[in-house]
Design a protein around this motif. Structure first.
Motif, PDB file in Angstrom:
ATOM      1  N   GLY A  70      50.766 -37.860 -22.387  1.00  0.00           N
ATOM      2  CA  GLY A  70      51.861 -36.900 -23.171  1.00  0.00           C
ATOM      3  C   GLY A  70      53.059 -37.091 -22.426  1.00  0.00           C
TER       4      GLY A  70
ATOM      5  N   ARG B 283      56.444 -37.989 -21.827  1.00  0.00           N
ATOM      6  CA  ARG B 283      58.042 -38.842 -23.146  1.00  0.00           C
ATOM      7  C   ARG B 283      59.008 -39.085 -22.755  1.00  0.00           C
TER       8      ARG B 283
ATOM      9  N   ALA C 240      53.540 -36.862 -29.957  1.00  0.00           N
ATOM     10  CA  ALA C 240      53.291 -35.838 -28.470  1.00  0.00           C
ATOM     11  C   ALA C 240      51.549 -35.716 -28.890  1.00  0.00           C
ATOM     12  N   VAL C 241      50.939 -35.333 -27.673  1.00  0.00           N
ATOM     13  CA  VAL C 241      49.461 -35.157 -27.453  1.00  0.00           C
ATOM     14  C   VAL C 241      49.248 -34.138 -28.541  1.00  0.00           C
ATOM     15  N   SER C 242      48.512 -33.644 -29.843  1.00  0.00           N
ATOM     16  CA  SER C 242      47.803 -33.051 -30.106  1.00  0.00           C
ATOM     17  C   SER C 242      47.005 -32.587 -30.434  1.00  0.00           C
TER      18      SER C 242
ATOM     19  N   ALA D 121      46.226 -35.285 -20.184  1.00  0.00           N
ATOM     20  CA  ALA D 121      47.350 -35.387 -21.216  1.00  0.00           C
ATOM     21  C   ALA D 121      48.217 -34.214 -20.383  1.00  0.00           C
TER      22      ALA D 121
ATOM     23  N   SER E 251      49.687 -29.512 -21.514  1.00  0.00           N
ATOM     24  CA  SER E 251      49.928 -29.137 -21.849  1.00  0.00           C
ATOM     25  C   SER E 251      49.573 -27.866 -22.983  1.00  0.00           C
TER      26      SER E 251
ATOM     27  N   SER F 164      50.186 -27.425 -25.919  1.00  0.00           N
ATOM     28  CA  SER F 164      49.933 -28.092 -27.865  1.00  0.00           C
ATOM     29  C   SER F 164      48.116 -29.321 -27.495  1.00  0.00           C
ATOM     30  N   VAL F 165      48.128 -29.653 -26.269  1.00  0.00           N
ATOM     31  CA  VAL F 165      47.059 -30.279 -26.080  1.00  0.00           C
ATOM     32  C   VAL F 165      45.505 -28.659 -25.709  1.00  0.00           C
TER      33      VAL F 165
END
Length: 667
Positions: free
Chosen positions: A229, A231, A252-254, A297, A300, A302-303
């Motif tokens: 994660g 970037r 994007a780790v999602s 990651a 975040s 998103s994760v």
């Protein structure tokens, strides 16, 4: 219920734009009264087999109120201890670093929690900019520091239809920013480590280990992005290539990465299901490993959202009870919004849930259109149908936010999705081996070559400009009605009836009406003096045409703020010309004074635009020409702006500085 909770949060967002504070007694009516009515309704109808419509209506209203209150009561004006309620000039702030954001050319950027304001304990987040200094080490997560300064409101966009960074930070709970020099930190130390700080330390340690391998820079940055994660190390051109190819979701780790890992774990741990209590053991192990991946990651938003979603699916499967995937999805949606209501306004949150919803709803119907016989075509057909379903679900929202459509997204996803699973699993193995200092040289070279091939493919797709449609004008109205049309079409497809056909045709007619209305709104003519640092940029819009006046006529259309303005105003073509000294727009005469400040006293001028720190004597100019308005754009020095503003105040003449008030629009 989840829908009404989201509606309550949305209502809270739009009604709290004003400074009005809801009295405490009102909260009784918002929260307590509906619960009392619910209890009375339940007692009156408890002997009935099915709940009454009134009961359901009150439940919906309760969740609406919960959403409204959950969002509203987190705002600074309802928190007496929030530092923004007691701001003083040159105050002392004790900060705790929460996150290291992406730096720019001049500043290191951080998200910090305000622990103390002077000697008073406070709460709230602050956006901190620290001037870069090669002699001073960057701050780490969980590090404490004391600074002296005056936090300001996060800067609003200076140009129309530009990305609103202030609103983006507001959704993160950040309402102020502060800029300091690196040597102005009065005190810094590290006390203890939080779970986020622990995650950051693990990531930094693993990145340091990976840097000791033979991975090349670009390949290492991609691995760091979709596994850890991180970037910030990705080259700008490579990042733009992934965006143009419609593959930005890879970096994007999602939900995509967590979903792939989820299915990999299901496959690897399948032997456990043949043992007693094996299914539940497998579910527990999967949930634990998914959260370990989230920790890896960086935890975040998103994760965390994705892992929470798949944790609900895993638990639902382990219970061995009849369950509905939509109920599980909406339950995770409900829980996340109760924990963090502002996530509703995060683009990633919206795209993730829309994609999963449409995959669950639309993909089975698409998959049934063709009956593959072999494993390869089953896999390929499954990827195609999942891609179509997900893309259909996020397309209107993507057009609204990003104003572009990658025409080769099918090709990109068909190639990338199978490869991503292999790269993700291989990347996790590489990280484990690197942490143990046991990476075989051959393995690193193979993985490096695989990432190189992926980057080359993405770059090739991005170079096919013919298939990338940019500057698509797509308003909020079009976006909402598009979803109405999409839902109606899918419902009609699943079961065709005359009533559904009429409703679908009505939704299409509504979409056409919105398009006509948007066309009318964007066809208005206007003149805009844009704000751009060290440059003059003036746009004259006529119908779908844009004439740009600029001292630099090379590639100005590709730079901010033009793309956002073009997309919103449905501009078809742009013409660039040198800045004139005098021109007319309608019945108004504009005079542009450059650095020389030369003008004719005989000219009739309505509005004067000062550019490039003009040497004009403004007092004498106002007395001789008598303009109605003075405008100063972003090409001027601050000292000149301050002097001109003071002169206009003395002369009682309106003064507009684009750097302070934003772009000037004249219609």
């Amino acid at each position: 219920m989840a829908l009404f909770l989201a509606l309550g949060i949305t209502f809270g967002f739009y009604t709290n734009k004003h400074p009005f504070v809801i009295p405490k007694v009102w909260w009784f009516g918002i929260l307590i009264l509906p619960i009392v009515l619910l209890g009375i309704t339940w007692l009156l109808g408890k002997r009935k087999l099915h709940p009454t419509p009134v009961f359901g209506l009150i439940v919906c209203f309760i969740f609406f109120g919960i959403g409204f209150a959950n969002y509203t009561l987190r705002l600074p004006k309802y928190q007496p201890s929030h530092y923004t309620n007691n701001l003083q000039k040159d105050t002392f702030l004790q900060l705790k670093i929460k996150e290291h954001l992406k730096p720019n050319s001049y500043y290191e950027n951080y998200l910090a929690e305000v622990i103390f304001q002077n000697a008073t304990k406070t709460t709230g987040l602050l956006l901190l900019h620290i001037e870069k200094d090669s002699t001073v080490a960057s701050l780490a997560v969980d590090e404490y520091l004391v600074v002296k300064g005056n936090p300001q409101r996060v800067r609003q966009p200076r140009n129309p239809y530009q990305f609103n960074y202030a609103q983006y930070m507001e959704h993160l709970g950040v309402h102020r920013e502060m800029t300091i020099k690196s040597n102005s930190m009065l005190f810094r130390r590290k006390v203890h480590t939080s779970i986020v700080g622990f995650s950051e330390r693990i990531r930094l340690h693993l990145i340091a280990k990976l840097q000791q391998t033979t991975l090349k820079h670009d390949e290492l940055s991609i691995l760091q992005a979709f596994v850890l994660g991180e970037r910030r190390a990705i080259d700008k051109q490579l990042y733009e290539a992934y965006a143009a190819a419609g593959a930005i979701h890879i970096l994007a780790v999602s939900g995509l990465h967590v979903g792939i890992l989820y299915f990999i774990l299901l496959f690897l741990l399948k032997p456990l299901t043949y043992t007693p209590y094996g299914a539940r053991s497998r579910s527990i192990i999967i949930v634990l490993l998914l959260w370990c991946f989230a920790l890896l990651a960086g935890l975040s938003p998103s994760v965390v959202r994705a892992v929470t979603m798949f944790s609900f699916f895993t638990v639902a499967t382990a219970l061995n009870r009849p369950t509905n995937s939509f109920n599980t999805l909406l339950l995770s949606f409900l829980v996340l919004l109760l924990i963090a209501p502002s996530w509703l306004f995060h683009v990633g949150f919206q795209l993730s849930y829309l994609a999963v919803f449409f995959i669950l709803w639309l993909q089975p119907k698409l998959y049934a259109l063709y009956k593959p016989k072999f494993y390869i075509d089953k896999t390929l057909w499954g990827i195609i149908t999942v891609t179509i379903a997900a893309q259909a679900g996020i397309l209107p929202l993507s057009l609204y936010y990003f104003h572009q459509f990658p025409g080769l997204f099918f090709l990109t996803n068909i190639v990338v999705l199978p490869v991503l699973g292999i790269l993700l699993a291989g990347g996790l193995l590489l990280i484990v081996l690197a942490a143990c200092n046991a990476v075989p040289t051959g393995y690193t070279e193979i993985y490096n070559e695989a990432i190189t091939i992926l980057n080359d493919f993405i770059t090739w797709v991005a170079q096919q400009d013919f298939f990338l449609v940019r500057n698509i004008s797509f308003s909020a109205g079009k976006m909402m009605v598009s979803y109405l049309v999409l839902v109606c079409l899918v419902i009609l497809w699943k079961k065709t009836t005359s009533r559904r056909l009429v409703i679908t045709l009505g939704s299409i007619a509504l979409f056409v009406s919105v398009c006509i209305w948007d066309k009318k709104e964007t066809s208005l003519n206007e003149l805009v003096v844009f704000h751009k640092n060290r440059k003059t940029l003036i746009g004259v819009k006529t119908q779908e045409q844009l004439l740009l006046f600029s001292n630099d006529t090379t590639q100005i259309d590709a730079t901010q703020p033009i793309p956002g303005y073009r997309a919103k105003m449905a501009i078809d073509s742009t013409t660039i010309a040198k800045v004139p000294s005098l021109f007319e727009y309608g019945d108004t005469t504009f005079l542009i004074l450059d650095s020389l400040g030369v003008y004719s006293k005989l000219q009739q001028v309505d509005i004067a635009i000062l550019t490039h720190s003009s040497k004009v004597n403004l007092t004498r100019f106002i007395d001789s020409v008598q303009p109605k308005l003075i405008i100063a754009d972003g090409s001027n020095y601050k000292s000149y702006i301050d002097r001109w503003r003071e002169t206009c105040t003395i002369k009682k003449l309106p003064f507009h500085h684009t750097g302070t008030k934003g772009a000037f629009t004249f219609k």
